[in-house]
Scaffold this motif. Structure first.
Motif, PDB file in Angstrom:
ATOM      1  N   TYR A 254       0.843  -1.197   0.000  1.00  0.00           N
ATOM      2  CA  TYR A 254       0.000   0.000   0.000  1.00  0.00           C
ATOM      3  C   TYR A 254       0.881   1.251   0.000  1.00  0.00           C
ATOM      4  CZ  TYR A 254      -3.566  -3.342   1.652  1.00  0.00           C
ATOM      5  OH  TYR A 254      -4.426  -4.413   1.787  1.00  0.00           O
ATOM      6  N   PRO A 255       1.734   1.423  -0.998  1.00  0.00           N
ATOM      7  CA  PRO A 255       2.704   2.537  -0.967  1.00  0.00           C
ATOM      8  C   PRO A 255       2.056   3.918  -0.904  1.00  0.00           C
ATOM      9  CG  PRO A 255       2.616   1.515  -3.153  1.00  0.00           C
ATOM     10  CD  PRO A 255       1.865   0.617  -2.228  1.00  0.00           C
ATOM     11  N   ASP A 256       0.824   4.043  -1.395  1.00  0.00           N
ATOM     12  CA  ASP A 256       0.163   5.351  -1.367  1.00  0.00           C
ATOM     13  C   ASP A 256      -0.238   5.768   0.043  1.00  0.00           C
ATOM     14  OD1 ASP A 256       0.421   5.523  -4.084  1.00  0.00           O
ATOM     15  OD2 ASP A 256      -1.605   4.820  -4.532  1.00  0.00           O
ATOM     16  N   LEU A 257      -0.169   4.841   0.996  1.00  0.00           N
ATOM     17  CA  LEU A 257      -0.550   5.154   2.377  1.00  0.00           C
ATOM     18  C   LEU A 257       0.611   5.679   3.212  1.00  0.00           C
ATOM     19  CD1 LEU A 257      -2.949   2.303   3.586  1.00  0.00           C
ATOM     20  CD2 LEU A 257      -3.491   4.588   2.807  1.00  0.00           C
ATOM     21  N   ILE A 258       1.817   5.643   2.674  1.00  0.00           N
ATOM     22  CA  ILE A 258       2.996   6.005   3.464  1.00  0.00           C
ATOM     23  C   ILE A 258       2.847   7.394   4.087  1.00  0.00           C
ATOM     24  CG2 ILE A 258       5.473   6.453   3.370  1.00  0.00           C
ATOM     25  CD1 ILE A 258       4.814   3.527   3.200  1.00  0.00           C
ATOM     26  N   GLY A 259       2.363   8.351   3.324  1.00  0.00           N
ATOM     27  CA  GLY A 259       2.224   9.710   3.841  1.00  0.00           C
ATOM     28  C   GLY A 259       1.244   9.820   4.987  1.00  0.00           C
ATOM     29  N   ARG A 260       0.232   8.948   5.020  1.00  0.00           N
ATOM     30  CA  ARG A 260      -0.793   9.010   6.064  1.00  0.00           C
ATOM     31  C   ARG A 260      -0.368   8.343   7.365  1.00  0.00           C
ATOM     32  NH1 ARG A 260      -6.639   7.418   3.938  1.00  0.00           N
ATOM     33  NH2 ARG A 260      -7.056   8.021   6.105  1.00  0.00           N
ATOM     34  N   VAL A 265       4.583   6.374  12.787  1.00  0.00           N
ATOM     35  CA  VAL A 265       5.758   5.505  12.873  1.00  0.00           C
ATOM     36  C   VAL A 265       7.001   6.296  13.286  1.00  0.00           C
ATOM     37  CG1 VAL A 265       4.883   3.742  11.303  1.00  0.00           C
ATOM     38  CG2 VAL A 265       6.118   5.689  10.360  1.00  0.00           C
ATOM     39  N   ILE A 266       7.102   7.549  12.841  1.00  0.00           N
ATOM     40  CA  ILE A 266       8.244   8.381  13.229  1.00  0.00           C
ATOM     41  C   ILE A 266       8.237   8.623  14.736  1.00  0.00           C
ATOM     42  CG2 ILE A 266       9.217  10.715  13.094  1.00  0.00           C
ATOM     43  CD1 ILE A 266       8.349  10.750  10.142  1.00  0.00           C
ATOM     44  N   LEU A 267       7.097   9.058  15.259  1.00  0.00           N
ATOM     45  CA  LEU A 267       7.015   9.388  16.689  1.00  0.00           C
ATOM     46  C   LEU A 267       7.165   8.150  17.558  1.00  0.00           C
ATOM     47  CD1 LEU A 267       4.148  12.055  16.670  1.00  0.00           C
ATOM     48  CD2 LEU A 267       6.622  12.418  16.726  1.00  0.00           C
ATOM     49  N   SER A 268       6.642   7.012  17.090  1.00  0.00           N
ATOM     50  CA  SER A 268       6.766   5.775  17.863  1.00  0.00           C
ATOM     51  C   SER A 268       8.216   5.308  17.919  1.00  0.00           C
ATOM     52  CB  SER A 268       5.888   4.680  17.248  1.00  0.00           C
ATOM     53  OG  SER A 268       6.059   3.459  17.922  1.00  0.00           O
ATOM     54  N   ALA A 269       8.893   5.307  16.773  1.00  0.00           N
ATOM     55  CA  ALA A 269      10.303   4.891  16.741  1.00  0.00           C
ATOM     56  C   ALA A 269      11.161   5.812  17.584  1.00  0.00           C
ATOM     57  CB  ALA A 269      10.805   4.864  15.303  1.00  0.00           C
ATOM     58  N   LYS A 288       9.985   7.124  -0.713  1.00  0.00           N
ATOM     59  CA  LYS A 288       8.572   7.341  -1.044  1.00  0.00           C
ATOM     60  C   LYS A 288       8.155   8.810  -0.953  1.00  0.00           C
ATOM     61  CE  LYS A 288       7.635   3.005  -1.756  1.00  0.00           C
ATOM     62  NZ  LYS A 288       7.366   2.527  -3.126  1.00  0.00           N
ATOM     63  N   LEU A 289       8.649   9.526   0.069  1.00  0.00           N
ATOM     64  CA  LEU A 289       8.225  10.910   0.276  1.00  0.00           C
ATOM     65  C   LEU A 289       9.322  11.915  -0.018  1.00  0.00           C
ATOM     66  CD1 LEU A 289       6.276  10.485   3.665  1.00  0.00           C
ATOM     67  CD2 LEU A 289       5.418  10.228   1.326  1.00  0.00           C
ATOM     68  N   ASN A 290      10.536  11.408  -0.217  1.00  0.00           N
ATOM     69  CA  ASN A 290      11.706  12.268  -0.441  1.00  0.00           C
ATOM     70  C   ASN A 290      12.021  13.086   0.811  1.00  0.00           C
ATOM     71  OD1 ASN A 290      10.211  12.553  -3.581  1.00  0.00           O
ATOM     72  ND2 ASN A 290      12.044  11.341  -3.236  1.00  0.00           N
ATOM     73  N   ASN A 303       0.480  15.525   5.300  1.00  0.00           N
ATOM     74  CA  ASN A 303      -0.297  14.831   6.328  1.00  0.00           C
ATOM     75  C   ASN A 303       0.511  14.547   7.592  1.00  0.00           C
ATOM     76  OD1 ASN A 303      -2.791  14.537   4.886  1.00  0.00           O
ATOM     77  ND2 ASN A 303      -1.839  12.944   3.648  1.00  0.00           N
ATOM     78  N   VAL A 304       1.742  15.054   7.643  1.00  0.00           N
ATOM     79  CA  VAL A 304       2.630  14.784   8.777  1.00  0.00           C
ATOM     80  C   VAL A 304       2.780  16.062   9.606  1.00  0.00           C
ATOM     81  CG1 VAL A 304       4.890  13.900   9.467  1.00  0.00           C
ATOM     82  CG2 VAL A 304       3.840  13.130   7.313  1.00  0.00           C
ATOM     83  N   SER A 305       2.681  15.926  10.925  1.00  0.00           N
ATOM     84  CA  SER A 305       2.751  17.092  11.800  1.00  0.00           C
ATOM     85  C   SER A 305       4.146  17.706  11.800  1.00  0.00           C
ATOM     86  CB  SER A 305       2.374  16.700  13.231  1.00  0.00           C
ATOM     87  OG  SER A 305       3.368  15.862  13.796  1.00  0.00           O
ATOM     88  N   ASP A 306       4.213  18.975  12.197  1.00  0.00           N
ATOM     89  CA  ASP A 306       5.509  19.658  12.286  1.00  0.00           C
ATOM     90  C   ASP A 306       6.430  18.948  13.278  1.00  0.00           C
ATOM     91  OD1 ASP A 306       4.623  21.517  10.477  1.00  0.00           O
ATOM     92  OD2 ASP A 306       4.093  23.021  11.976  1.00  0.00           O
ATOM     93  N   GLU A 307       5.845  18.435  14.350  1.00  0.00           N
ATOM     94  CA  GLU A 307       6.655  17.723  15.354  1.00  0.00           C
ATOM     95  C   GLU A 307       7.329  16.496  14.757  1.00  0.00           C
ATOM     96  OE1 GLU A 307       6.127  15.262  19.596  1.00  0.00           O
ATOM     97  OE2 GLU A 307       4.376  16.010  18.499  1.00  0.00           O
ATOM     98  N   ALA A 308       6.553  15.707  14.016  1.00  0.00           N
ATOM     99  CA  ALA A 308       7.110  14.486  13.415  1.00  0.00           C
ATOM    100  C   ALA A 308       8.145  14.822  12.342  1.00  0.00           C
ATOM    101  CB  ALA A 308       5.993  13.631  12.823  1.00  0.00           C
ATOM    102  N   ILE A 309       7.878  15.860  11.546  1.00  0.00           N
ATOM    103  CA  ILE A 309       8.839  16.268  10.516  1.00  0.00           C
ATOM    104  C   ILE A 309      10.137  16.727  11.166  1.00  0.00           C
ATOM    105  CG2 ILE A 309       9.323  17.990   8.736  1.00  0.00           C
ATOM    106  CD1 ILE A 309       6.400  17.868   7.937  1.00  0.00           C
TER     107      ILE A 309
END
Length: 485
Positions: A254-260, A265-269, A288-290, A303-309
């Protein structure tokens, strides 16, 4: 005490749910053909009566029943153009005598989602459908699943459709058996039904959808299935280890779901400090997102929060710095002055890594070969460098309004104001750019606000000069005691 729901009593639900799998309990089906006559010899011979027994394996019959329940919903008749039917509904509904043929009404379930936010048209169409009929019920369930949205309070049609489907089940509970996966999991039609599926995906997305829920492929890939996957990742109830396993499934299937799901996954890791998962995410999210530091990729990270970015960028910056140190260790003579200097440079820049907002690596021809030996094909965001020394490499980074270019060996540290650096952090084109050390960097030293040789490392002379410059320009302070390797 027995309770009752929209599907009837608990006992009735269990009975209905077992209908399709009932044949699993049948060990043998014996079909006895008695009185079967054969003749031998001439007419004077008496006929013999024998019994022939056939042992029939019920699994084949069971499969047919299951496939009947899970078969895709039929396509609308070719004689009906659905786009034209949508236009006709909009034009005629609200007039005195909206006139639709029986064939057109049969196609209403296929276009219901087009009128989710149009109450008048939606109510008109849904009132023409007898959902206690299996064909209409199946088509409407299909439309509900394929166009499912979670958390959309403005979707009048979706809520109304779910409501009429539940009422149809109250009137005819055997409708459940017309759709295999609903026979065992009727709660999927309840409000937020995607959450029931999402909670079970820890054991494997495809395994659960295929084996536990018996979902047809079109439902697995439907909006309902997608919302269930996103809920699994975003619910916050799973460890980073489990998310890591399921993330790989999403990455490939489901590669199109990566952005959602990137934020969760970033915050959990990061929260669990799962270094293996971080490394995997840095590589796969980049593919996938560059790179989110590049403004050209802003939409992919919307779709990713500023905190996660910010968390992800901090990983990338530290990874680039650590990788550069590994490269220096591998490409310089252990007994050389440049190698000895780098333990001081490493200690110094690690004091500032959390303040870096942009990083980039440039690799000489031999340095690139060494980099691939160290990291395989997992090195990200680097350009190539042409230099008199093919082992030379460059670490370029930004802190606030300053840009730094540091050379692995035989080169001074150069500092620029943001916007005047001689090399861009990101290329305009997709291919990897090459830069010439003498032409692109040395010859353009005029733009530097400071050029500082790496002399006096043991006495922290150059470190003090750089720290003072950073304080002067950026008001970022570090203790001299922290510079020590």
């Amino acid at each position: 005490m027995e309770t009752t729901s929209a599907y009837g009593s608990n006992q009735e639900q269990k009975t209905n749910a077992k209908t399709i799998s009932l044949l699993d309990k049948i060990k043998d089906i014996q079909l006895v053909m008695e009185g079967f006559s054969i003749f031998q010899g001439n007419k004077s011979n008496r006929k013999k009566t024998i019994s022939i027994e056939f042992n029939v394996n019920p699994s084949g019959i069971n499969k047919i029943i299951k496939d009947m329940g899970n078969r895709p919903i039929g396509q609308p008749p070719k004689s009906i153009d659905l786009n034209q039917l949508v236009v006709k509904v909009r034009q005629l509904v609200g007039t005195r005598k909206p006139d639709f043929s029986l064939l057109e009404i049969r196609c209403f379930p296929y276009i219901l989602n087009q009128f989710y936010n149009n109450r008048k048209c939606f109510d008109f169409m849904i009132n023409q459908l007898d959902l206690t009929r299996t064909s209409f019920f199946r088509r409407c369930v299909n439309t509900y699943m394929l166009n499912y949205e979670s958390g959309n309070p403005e979707s009048y049609g979706q809520d109304k459709l779910r409501s009429v489907l539940l009422k149809a089940l109250q009137a005819n509970r055997f409708l459940l058996n017309s759709i295999g996966f609903l026979a065992l999991h009727p709660h999927l039609l309840e409000k937020d039904g995607h959450k029931f599926l999402g909670k079970d995906l820890a054991d494997g997305i495809k395994d659960v959808m295929d084996k536990k829920y018996d979902l047809p492929l079109n439902i697995q890939d439907s909006s309902f299935g997608i919302e269930a996957i996103c809920y699994f990742f975003n619910s916050g109830s799973n460890s980073s280890e489990i998310l890591s396993e399921r993330f790989n499934e999403v990455y490939f299937n489901y590669p199109d779901l990566i952005g959602r799901i990137a934020e969760s996954v970033i915050l959990s890791a990061d929260k669990e400090n799962n270094e293996e998962f971080k490394s995997d995410l840095m590589l796969k999210l980049d593919r996938k997102l560059n790179d989110p530091r590049n403004p050209a990729n802003a939409n992919k990270w919307s779709n990713v929060s500023d905190e996660a970015i910010a968390t992800y960028i901090s990983w990338r910056n530290r990874n680039d710095l650590d990788f550069f140190f590994k490269l220096v260790d591998a490409s310089t003579d252990l007994n050389s002055n440049s190698h000895r200097m780098w333990k001081y440079r490493k200690a110094f820049w690690q004091c500032y890594v959390d303040h870096m907002t942009m990083t980039k690596i440039l690799l000489g021809e031999e340095a690139e070969r060494i980099a691939k030996q160290i990291e395989g094909n997992q090195t990200i965001n680097y350009s190539t460098l042409t230099s008199y020394d093919p082992t030379q490499s460059i670490f370029m980074f930004r802190i606030e309004n300053l840009v730094f270019i540091d050379v692995s060996h035989n080169g001074s540290l150069r500092i620029y104001h943001k916007g005047t650096e001689p090399i861009p952090f990101f290329e305009k084109y997709t291919w990897r750019a090459n830069y010439n050390y003498s032409r692109n960097i040395v010859a353009k030293s005029l733009f530097c606000i400071a050029t500082i040789p790496h002399s006096g490392s043991e006495n922290y002379k150059w470190q003090e000069k750089v720290a003072n410059k950073i304080w002067e320009e950026c008001k970022i302070f570090t203790k001299a005691s922290d510079w020590r390797p």
